[in-house]
Write a protein that holds these residues in place. Structure first.
Motif, PDB file in Angstrom:
ATOM      1  N   ARG A   1       0.817  -1.207   0.000  1.00 18.89           N
ATOM      2  CA  ARG A   1       0.000   0.000   0.000  1.00 18.89           C
ATOM      3  C   ARG A   1       0.858   1.268   0.000  1.00 18.89           C
ATOM      4  NH1 ARG A   1      -3.205  -1.447   4.452  1.00 18.89           N
ATOM      5  NH2 ARG A   1      -2.114   0.180   5.599  1.00 18.89           N
ATOM      6  N   ARG A   2       1.868   1.295  -0.846  1.00 22.41           N
ATOM      7  CA  ARG A   2       2.679   2.511  -0.965  1.00 22.41           C
ATOM      8  C   ARG A   2       3.212   2.610  -2.384  1.00 22.41           C
ATOM      9  NH1 ARG A   2       8.292   2.045  -0.545  1.00 22.41           N
ATOM     10  NH2 ARG A   2       9.094  -0.042  -0.042  1.00 22.41           N
ATOM     11  N   SER A   3       3.712   3.770  -2.719  1.00 23.69           N
ATOM     12  CA  SER A   3       4.207   4.009  -4.073  1.00 23.69           C
ATOM     13  C   SER A   3       5.707   3.731  -4.154  1.00 23.69           C
ATOM     14  CB  SER A   3       3.912   5.449  -4.501  1.00 23.69           C
ATOM     15  OG  SER A   3       4.507   6.366  -3.602  1.00 23.69           O
ATOM     16  N   PHE A   4       6.212   3.597  -5.389  1.00 20.68           N
ATOM     17  CA  PHE A   4       7.623   3.348  -5.639  1.00 20.68           C
ATOM     18  C   PHE A   4       8.111   4.297  -6.736  1.00 20.68           C
ATOM     19  CE2 PHE A   4       6.086  -0.529  -3.759  1.00 20.68           C
ATOM     20  CZ  PHE A   4       7.133  -0.944  -2.937  1.00 20.68           C
ATOM     21  N   GLU A   5       9.414   4.466  -6.799  1.00 17.09           N
ATOM     22  CA  GLU A   5      10.011   5.324  -7.821  1.00 17.09           C
ATOM     23  C   GLU A   5       9.766   4.737  -9.218  1.00 17.09           C
ATOM     24  OE1 GLU A   5      11.390   8.260  -7.317  1.00 17.09           O
ATOM     25  OE2 GLU A   5      11.080   8.126  -5.149  1.00 17.09           O
ATOM     26  N   ARG A   6       9.843   5.639 -10.190  1.00 15.04           N
ATOM     27  CA  ARG A   6       9.561   5.282 -11.581  1.00 15.04           C
ATOM     28  C   ARG A   6      10.448   4.135 -12.061  1.00 15.04           C
ATOM     29  NH1 ARG A   6       7.792   7.559 -16.536  1.00 15.04           N
ATOM     30  NH2 ARG A   6       9.258   7.439 -18.256  1.00 15.04           N
ATOM     31  N   ASN A   7      11.745   4.175 -11.750  1.00 15.64           N
ATOM     32  CA  ASN A   7      12.635   3.130 -12.255  1.00 15.64           C
ATOM     33  C   ASN A   7      12.353   1.779 -11.597  1.00 15.64           C
ATOM     34  OD1 ASN A   7      13.751   4.116  -9.764  1.00 15.64           O
ATOM     35  ND2 ASN A   7      15.675   3.096 -10.275  1.00 15.64           N
ATOM     36  N   VAL A   8      11.892   1.792 -10.351  1.00 16.78           N
ATOM     37  CA  VAL A   8      11.544   0.544  -9.677  1.00 16.78           C
ATOM     38  C   VAL A   8      10.321  -0.087 -10.338  1.00 16.78           C
ATOM     39  CG1 VAL A   8      10.818  -0.509  -7.503  1.00 16.78           C
ATOM     40  CG2 VAL A   8      12.555   1.305  -7.499  1.00 16.78           C
ATOM     41  N   ILE A   9       9.302   0.754 -10.595  1.00 18.98           N
ATOM     42  CA  ILE A   9       8.095   0.262 -11.262  1.00 18.98           C
ATOM     43  C   ILE A   9       8.433  -0.277 -12.653  1.00 18.98           C
ATOM     44  CG2 ILE A   9       5.878   0.957 -12.256  1.00 18.98           C
ATOM     45  CD1 ILE A   9       5.759   0.664  -9.262  1.00 18.98           C
ATOM     46  N   ALA A  10       9.271   0.462 -13.379  1.00 16.36           N
ATOM     47  CA  ALA A  10       9.654   0.016 -14.723  1.00 16.36           C
ATOM     48  C   ALA A  10      10.363  -1.333 -14.669  1.00 16.36           C
ATOM     49  CB  ALA A  10      10.546   1.063 -15.383  1.00 16.36           C
ATOM     50  N   GLY A  11      11.244  -1.517 -13.681  1.00 18.20           N
ATOM     51  CA  GLY A  11      11.933  -2.791 -13.533  1.00 18.20           C
ATOM     52  C   GLY A  11      10.992  -3.927 -13.175  1.00 18.20           C
ATOM     53  N   LEU A  12       9.991  -3.623 -12.345  1.00 18.92           N
ATOM     54  CA  LEU A  12       8.999  -4.640 -11.983  1.00 18.92           C
ATOM     55  C   LEU A  12       8.167  -5.044 -13.192  1.00 18.92           C
ATOM     56  CD1 LEU A  12       7.805  -3.232  -8.538  1.00 18.92           C
ATOM     57  CD2 LEU A  12       8.970  -5.417  -8.915  1.00 18.92           C
TER      58      LEU A  12
END
Length: 467
Positions: A342-353
Motif C-alpha cells: 500500500r505505498r508508491s515506488f520510484e519510476r525506475n523501480v516500477i519500470a523494472g517490476l
C-alpha cells in the motif's frame, strides 16, 4: 516573476496555458496525469497552473513557483474549499458519477458552491494574464466550469478541456444535481476532448437531450451561438523513455521460487480499479490450480489516496479482507500468493517490476484510459515479453485489442485468462506484444499533445460567445 512573462522578462506570444488540480512543487512524480502534462509542456514550453496547498485565506491571482522549459504557478484555495471543491463535489460527486457509480454519490450542501468558487477564481487568474495568441488547455473534471467563466469575463482565446476520466452515460448523468448546466459547461470550450469514442458517444447523447444544442452536418455542435467540437484523443506515454528506463533498471529482488511466474498490478487504491474483483479472480485461479504446478505470485501495488472519502475507506477494508482470506486459503510455508503493498515506488523501480513480470492485470471496472497498460507494454523485452490482461472497461481497450481482454465481473472467465496468460507460448506472446508495442510507440504522449493542440490552435477566430 509575473507568470505572464518568461524568465527573461519578455512577452511570450502563443503560449500554452495548462490548468490542472495537481502541480508538482518539486520533482515530477512518475506516471499519471502530472507526468503526462510535464512531458507535454517539456516539448514547447508554456505556463502550468495548479492548486496551492490549502490556506486560511484565498486571494486572487497566481503565485510563481518555478521556471525553466516552462513556468509554473499556483492559485490559492482555502481549507474549507479543499473539502467542498476537491473532496466534496469533485471526488464525491463527479468522480463516482463519471465512473458509472451514481450509487456512491455523496451530495452535500455547499460543495457545489465551493467548486464554482474555485473555478471562478481560476478563470479570473487566467483572464488577468492571458495574451491574445495564447491557447488555454484545461485538464480534467476539477475545472468543468472554468471555460464558461472565461467567456463571461470576455476571454476569447481558443480553450479546450481534456477529460482524463470516462464520461457518464445518459442515464447516470441524470443523478448530477447540476445536469441542466452540464451542456453549457461543455459548450463553452472550443474543443472538448475525451479518451475514447465510447466517451464521445456518451457526451453526444447528453447533448442530444439539450433542446438548445444541435449537431451540425460536419460533426461539430452548436449551442446558443457557440460552435464547438467533441473529439477523442487517447492519451499516450513517453514510450521510448519508459522503455529505456525499464531496460536499464536493476532487476528487483523479489525472492521468488525459480521459474515462478510473477503477475503485477499497479493502481491507485480506488473503487473504480476493480481490485477486489481482481483478487477474487486470482483466488479462483488458485483454487483450480493443479497440485505441483507452478506457484505464481501476484504483486499488487496500490498506494492509498483520498482517505478522507468514505468510499475509499470502504474499498481499502474490502481489499485487505480479500487478500487475507485468499492468502489464508492458499499460502504455504514458503509461498504467499498475493503480495499487497500500500505505498508508491520510484519510476525506475516500477519500470523494472514491469519488465520482470510475466503478466500485468489492468482490469478496472471503469477507466478513462489507464496508462499502466501502456507502460507495461513499453517496458517489455520484445524477445521475451509478458502478457497484458486488460479490462474491456479500460479506455485503453479501444487501442489495445491484442491484449487478453476480460470482463472483470466474470470471475471464472477472468481466472481462465490468468491461466492462459501464465501458460501462453513464446510465439504468441511475441506476436501480441509486437502489435501492442507498435500502437504504444506510435500514439505516444507527443502524438497526443500534438493532436489536441493542433486541433485547438486550428479553431477559427471569431467563434461567437454565449449571450
Amino acid at each position: 516573476m509575473d507568470p505572464a512573462r518568461t524568465s527573461n522578462g519578455t512577452n511570450r506570444p502563443g503560449r500554452i496555458i495548462v490548468v490542472s488540480n495537481r502541480i508538482p512543487k518539486g520533482d515530477v512524480p512518475a506516471g499519471g496525469l502530472v507526468f503526462a502534462i510535464h512531458e507535454a509542456l517539456s516539448g514547447g514550453g508554456g505556463l502550468w497552473i495548479g492548486a496551492a496547498d490549502p490556506t486560511e485565506q484565498a486571494l486572487d491571482g497566481l503565485t510563481p513557483i518555478g521556471s525553466g522549459i516552462y513556468d509554473r504557478a499556483t492559485f490559492a484555495i482555502t481549507e474549507e474549499e479543499h473539502h467542498g471543491f476537491y473532496l466534496g463535489y469533485a471526488n464525491s460527486v463527479l468522480w463516482p458519477l463519471f465512473h458509472h457509480r451514481p450509487d456512491l454519490l455523496d451530495i452535500q450542501d455547499g460543495d457545489f458552491e465551493a467548486y464554482a468558487a474555485v473555478n471562478r477564481r481560476v478563470a479570473r487568474a487566467i483572464a488577468h494574464i492571458a495574451e491574445p495568441d495564447d491557447v488555454i488547455w484545461i485538464q480534467d473534471y476539477h475545472f468543468l466550469m472554468v471555460a464558461q467563466e472565461l467567456r463571461y469575463l470576455g476571454v476569447k482565446n481558443p480553450t479546450g478541456l481534456f477529460l482524463h476520466i470516462p464520461f457518464p452515460n445518459p442515464t447516470d448523468v441524470m443523478a448530477l444535481p447540476q445536469v441542466a448546466a452540464l451542456s453549457s459547461w461543455i459548450a463553452a470550450h472550443d474543443v472538448f476532448g475525451l479518451q475514447t469514442m465510447r466517451d464521445v458517444a456518451s457526451a453526444d447523447e447528453t447533448l442530444r437531450h439539450d433542446p438548445k444544442a444541435e449537431q451540425l452536418p460536419n460533426g461539430c455542435w452548436r449551442r446558443e451561438n457557440r460552435t464547438f467540437r467533441l473529439l477523442s484523443f487517447p492519451i499516450g506515454i513517453d514510450a521510448k523513455g519508459f522503455s529505456d528506463t525499464a531496460e536499464s533498471a536493476p532487476t528487483p529482488e523479489l525472492q521468488l521460487a525459480p521459474k515462478a511466474p510473477l503477475l503485477i498490478g499497479v493502481d491507485r487504491l480506488d473503487y473504480s480499479k476493480g481490485l477486489v474483483h481482481r483478487f477474487e479472480a486470482f483466488g479462483d485461479y488458485l483454487s483450480r490450480r493443479k497440485s505441483g504446478s507452478v506457484r505464481p505470485t501476484f504483486l499488487q501495488i496500490a498506494p492509498v489516496s483520498r482517505e478522507d472519502v468514505t468510499a475509499y475507506q470502504d474499498i481499502r477494508e474490502e481489499l485487505e479482507c480479500a487478500s487475507g482470506s485468499i492468502n489464508g486459503a492458499h499460502s504455504d510455508l514458503d509461498w504467499t500468493p498475493i503480495r499487497y503493498v500500500r505505498r508508491s515506488f520510484e519510476r525506475n523501480v516500477i519500470a523494472g517490476l514491469y519488465r520482470r513480470a510475466d503478466a500485468a492485470l489492468v482490469t478496472p471496472l471503469a477507466d478513462g484510459m489507464n496508462l499502466v497498460a501502456k507502460e507495461f507494454v513499453a517496458a517489455q523485452d520484445p524477445e521475451d515479453p509478458g502478457v497484458l490482461i486488460l479490462s474491456h472497461f479500460a479506455g485503453a481497450a479501444e487501442q489495445m485489442s491484442a491484449a487478453i481482454l476480460v470482463n472483470p465481473f466474470d470471475r471464472h472467465r477472468f481466472a481462465d485468462s490468468i491461466e492462459r496468460a501464465i501458460e501462453m507460448p513464446l510465439d504468441e506472446r511475441r506476436d501480441r506484444h509486437a502489435v501492442l508495442r507498435k500502437t504504444v510507440f506510435e500514439q505516444d504522449i507527443a502524438w497526443w499533445t500534438n493532436s489536441f493542440l493542433t486541433c485547438l490552435r486550428g479553431v477559427p477566430r471569431g467563434y461567437s460567445d454565449p449571450d
